[in-house]
Design an enzyme around this catalytic site. Structure first.
Site, mmCIF file in Angstrom:
data_model
loop_
_atom_site.group_PDB
_atom_site.id
_atom_site.type_symbol
_atom_site.label_atom_id
_atom_site.label_comp_id
_atom_site.label_asym_id
_atom_site.label_seq_id
_atom_site.Cartn_x
_atom_site.Cartn_y
_atom_site.Cartn_z
ATOM 1 N N LYS A 37 -13.138 0.033 15.708
ATOM 2 C CA LYS A 37 -11.793 -0.522 15.900
ATOM 3 C C LYS A 37 -11.277 -0.243 17.314
ATOM 4 O O LYS A 37 -10.610 -1.076 17.926
ATOM 5 C CB LYS A 37 -10.815 0.068 14.864
ATOM 6 N N PHE A 87 -4.187 3.392 14.768
ATOM 7 C CA PHE A 87 -4.597 4.349 13.733
ATOM 8 C C PHE A 87 -5.712 3.686 12.923
ATOM 9 O O PHE A 87 -5.717 2.465 12.772
ATOM 10 C CB PHE A 87 -3.425 4.698 12.809
ATOM 11 N N LYS A 102 -10.378 -3.563 19.378
ATOM 12 C CA LYS A 102 -8.949 -3.832 19.587
ATOM 13 C C LYS A 102 -8.483 -3.413 20.984
ATOM 14 O O LYS A 102 -7.290 -3.430 21.284
ATOM 15 C CB LYS A 102 -8.127 -3.136 18.493
ATOM 16 N N ASN A 111 0.865 -1.190 0.000
ATOM 17 C CA ASN A 111 0.000 0.000 0.000
ATOM 18 C C ASN A 111 0.899 1.236 0.000
ATOM 19 O O ASN A 111 2.120 1.118 0.154
ATOM 20 C CB ASN A 111 -0.939 -0.047 1.213
ATOM 21 N N LYS A 137 9.619 -16.485 -10.549
ATOM 22 C CA LYS A 137 8.792 -15.432 -11.130
ATOM 23 C C LYS A 137 7.636 -16.052 -11.947
ATOM 24 O O LYS A 137 7.881 -16.920 -12.794
ATOM 25 C CB LYS A 137 9.668 -14.553 -12.029
ATOM 26 N N ASP A 193 -3.865 -6.579 5.259
ATOM 27 C CA ASP A 193 -4.797 -7.486 5.931
ATOM 28 C C ASP A 193 -4.699 -8.904 5.353
ATOM 29 O O ASP A 193 -5.021 -9.864 6.025
ATOM 30 C CB ASP A 193 -6.238 -6.962 5.774
HETATM 31 O O1 PMT Z 1 2.973 6.216 6.333
HETATM 32 P P1 PMT Z 1 2.379 7.533 5.864
HETATM 33 O O2 PMT Z 1 2.569 7.737 4.369
HETATM 34 O O3 PMT Z 1 2.846 8.698 6.684
HETATM 35 O O4 PMT Z 1 0.791 7.452 6.049
HETATM 36 C C1 PMT Z 1 0.239 7.434 7.337
HETATM 37 C C2 PMT Z 1 -0.932 6.424 7.437
HETATM 38 C C3 PMT Z 1 -2.076 6.875 6.548
HETATM 39 C C4 PMT Z 1 -0.475 5.022 7.025
HETATM 40 C C5 PMT Z 1 -1.361 6.410 8.960
HETATM 41 O O5 PMT Z 1 -1.782 7.694 9.332
HETATM 42 C C6 PMT Z 1 -2.447 5.393 9.222
HETATM 43 O O6 PMT Z 1 -3.627 5.637 9.055
HETATM 44 N N1 PMT Z 1 -2.058 4.155 9.656
HETATM 45 C C7 PMT Z 1 -2.958 3.010 9.850
HETATM 46 C C8 PMT Z 1 -3.169 2.297 8.542
HETATM 47 C C9 PMT Z 1 -4.055 1.067 8.692
HETATM 48 O O7 PMT Z 1 -3.617 -0.023 8.473
HETATM 49 O O8 PMT Z 1 -5.262 1.313 9.154
HETATM 50 P P2 PMT Z 1 -6.398 0.148 9.395
HETATM 51 O O9 PMT Z 1 -7.623 0.939 9.690
HETATM 52 O O10 PMT Z 1 -6.415 -0.802 8.277
HETATM 53 O O11 PMT Z 1 -5.897 -0.612 10.690
HETATM 54 C C10 PMT Z 1 -6.288 -0.236 12.011
HETATM 55 C C11 PMT Z 1 -5.158 -0.501 12.976
HETATM 56 O O12 PMT Z 1 -4.890 -1.909 13.061
HETATM 57 C C12 PMT Z 1 -3.841 0.169 12.623
HETATM 58 O O13 PMT Z 1 -3.274 0.667 13.813
HETATM 59 C C13 PMT Z 1 -3.010 -0.968 12.042
HETATM 60 O O14 PMT Z 1 -1.616 -0.788 12.325
HETATM 61 C C14 PMT Z 1 -3.545 -2.178 12.791
HETATM 62 N N2 PMT Z 1 -3.498 -3.452 12.043
HETATM 63 C C15 PMT Z 1 -4.209 -3.591 10.892
HETATM 64 C C16 PMT Z 1 -4.204 -4.791 10.237
HETATM 65 C C17 PMT Z 1 -3.440 -5.859 10.763
HETATM 66 N N3 PMT Z 1 -3.408 -7.037 10.143
HETATM 67 N N4 PMT Z 1 -2.736 -5.680 11.885
HETATM 68 C C18 PMT Z 1 -2.750 -4.501 12.532
HETATM 69 O O15 PMT Z 1 -2.115 -4.338 13.574
#
Ligand code: PMT
Length: 406
Positions: A339, A325, A343, A211, A290, A280
């Site tokens: 979330k 986040f 979480k 991503n 490849k 995810d």
């Molecule tokens: O890196 P930059 O370019 O500065 O951009 C910043 C950002 C947009 C990446 C950042 O501000 C942000 O939003 N980060 C969270 C991205 C994300 O994965 O969001 P989510 O809503 O999908 O996940 C929610 C939370 O679960 C996050 O804290 C994530 O780290 C965590 N997660 C998600 C999936 C997973 N399998 N394991 C996790 O721990």
């Protein structure tokens, strides 16, 4: 944007070295962060950069001599010394280092420094043999013992044609040290884990699912936590960013590698901030060679990755502070709130990531903090460094001070 630099009085001392041009950029960065900057130049510095350049950028008169005409020049160094919040000498030559170590005050800069009571950062920059000479090393030792903060020069190709230590660090690195001096030290004794960047989930040896996360948000948080005295580990997916100063780096590629790195550290940590954009899903099977494009269509079977944050939320103890986040493209409040609860978080930082100026890749972000008690705090758009410090302010006010664990 308010930072720990806003409205601070910084004095920039510039000596006669080829790196004096970098102090012009440093001055620009300081002004950008809202500092009021006064410049003192040695006589030799004027051979490299003209005072007018510093005057135009700082918007203030530049001090070039103890007894120059006009204003109250002869006592100016005392006023400036008392009003300063921090002083940085960049570049600092062997000459000024020797004078300060010996307590000599024979020009505007050396006289000023003797009267300063705020933190002073000295950034030596010179030829490698001069830097490594017994006299300069002895003088630097004296200055360290006297409480000056010495920012070691970087290694590299020097203007004199030699290679080794002696190069003035980049202005951003000097800024980090200044911010470290000015930021409140409210995370001393706290172990902080921050995750950042994307993960990459390999499809075959040359392709992967990922991503657009650049890591900037997570690196800003790690940098800010270190500036505030925390012991910080940054677990990061692949990025192109320089390592933040004073932070232990752990580089990973996949979600499963990130999960292991985080789980290994939970017990020793006090604060965990999960900024990483974790994939995810990963390909069900990674091809060992490849994949050839023989068919017009191809189906990729995906498998769910571990939800690292959810698992940390399940394992965490009462005194753990867990921050996530939420990157959303719609219904920020509803999705972030879900979330936060699922979480088991103290705070979730919600950001909409369908805006070109904020979120992924940008230096800026527009976020809302959602708290466990159901309240929320939307912030104006601002630089990620500022978001990072406000987030840490809230963690300290709401959780560390409240539980008297500071
Ligand atoms: O890196 P930059 O370019 O500065 O951009 C910043 C950002 C947009 C990446 C950042 O501000 C942000 O939003 N980060 C969270 C991205 C994300 O994965 O969001 P989510 O809503 O999908 O996940 C929610 C939370 O679960 C996050 O804290 C994530 O780290 C965590 N997660 C998600 C999936 C997973 N399998 N394991 C996790 O721990």
């Amino acid at each position: 944007m308010k930072t720990h630099m806003t409205a601070k009085n910084i004095v920039l001392g510039v000596c006669g070295g080829i790196a004096a041009y970098k102090s012009v950029e440093l001055l620009r960065l300081l002004k950008k962060q809202g500092a009021s900057v006064r410049v003192i130049m040695t006589q030799n510095a004027r051979a490299f950069v003209g005072p007018l350049t510093f005057e135009a950028l700082s918007g203030q008169a530049v001090c070039t001599g103890l007894f120059e005409k006009g204003e109250d020049a002869s006592i100016r160094h005392i006023d400036w010394a008392q009003a300063s919040d921090a002083v940085v000498i960049a570049p600092a030559t062997a000459n000024i280092i020797g004078k300060l170590a010996g307590g000599i005050a024979d020009d505007a800069l050396s006289t000023f420094i003797l009267a300063v009571i705020s933190p002073v950062i000295i950034c030596p920059s010179m030829n490698i043999h001069m830097y490594e000479s017994k006299a300069v090393q002895r003088n630097l030792e004296i200055l360290r013992a006297d409480g000056y903060s010495i920012l070691n020069p970087e290694s590299g190709e020097l203007a004199c044609g030699t290679t080794g230590p002696g190069r003035l660090p980049e202005p951003e690195v000097i800024m980090d040290r200044l911010l470290y001096c000015l930021a409140p030290k409210d995370l001393i004794g706290k172990q902080v884990i921050v995750t950042a960047g994307p993960t990459q989930e390999p499809i075959d040896p040359v392709r992967f699912i990922s991503n657009p996360s650049s890591g900037k948000m997570g690196y800003a948080i790690a940098r800010a936590a270190a500036q505030r005295g925390g012991t910080v580990t940054l677990i990061t997916g692949p990025t192109n960013l320089p390592d933040p100063t004073g932070v232990t780096m752990m580089r990973v590629r996949t979600a499963r590698e990130m999960a292991k790195a985080v789980f290994d550290q939970i017990d020793e940590s006090h604060i965990i901030i999960k900024t990483a954009a974790v994939s995810d899903f990963r390909p069900h099977k990674e091809a060992s060679q490849k994949i050839k494009k023989e068919e017009d269509e191809m189906t990729l079977l995906l498998k769910k990755n571990p939800d690292i944050l959810k698992e940390v939320g399940r394992r965490k103890k009462n005194d753990h502070i867990l921050v996530g986040f939420a990157a959303e493209t719609e219904d920020l409040g509803k999705n972030a709130g879900k979330k936060l609860a699922e979480k088991n978080l103290e705070i979730i930082v919600g950001n909409l990531v369908d805006h070109p100026q904020y979120g992924f890749g940008s230096d800026f972000n527009k976020v809302t903090f959602f708290y466990k008690d159901g309240t929320k705090e939307p912030l104006a758009p601002m630089e990620k460094d500022a978001v990072a410090h406000i987030l840490l302010d809230r963690i300290v006010e709401r959780y560390l001070e409240a539980s008297n664990t500071l």
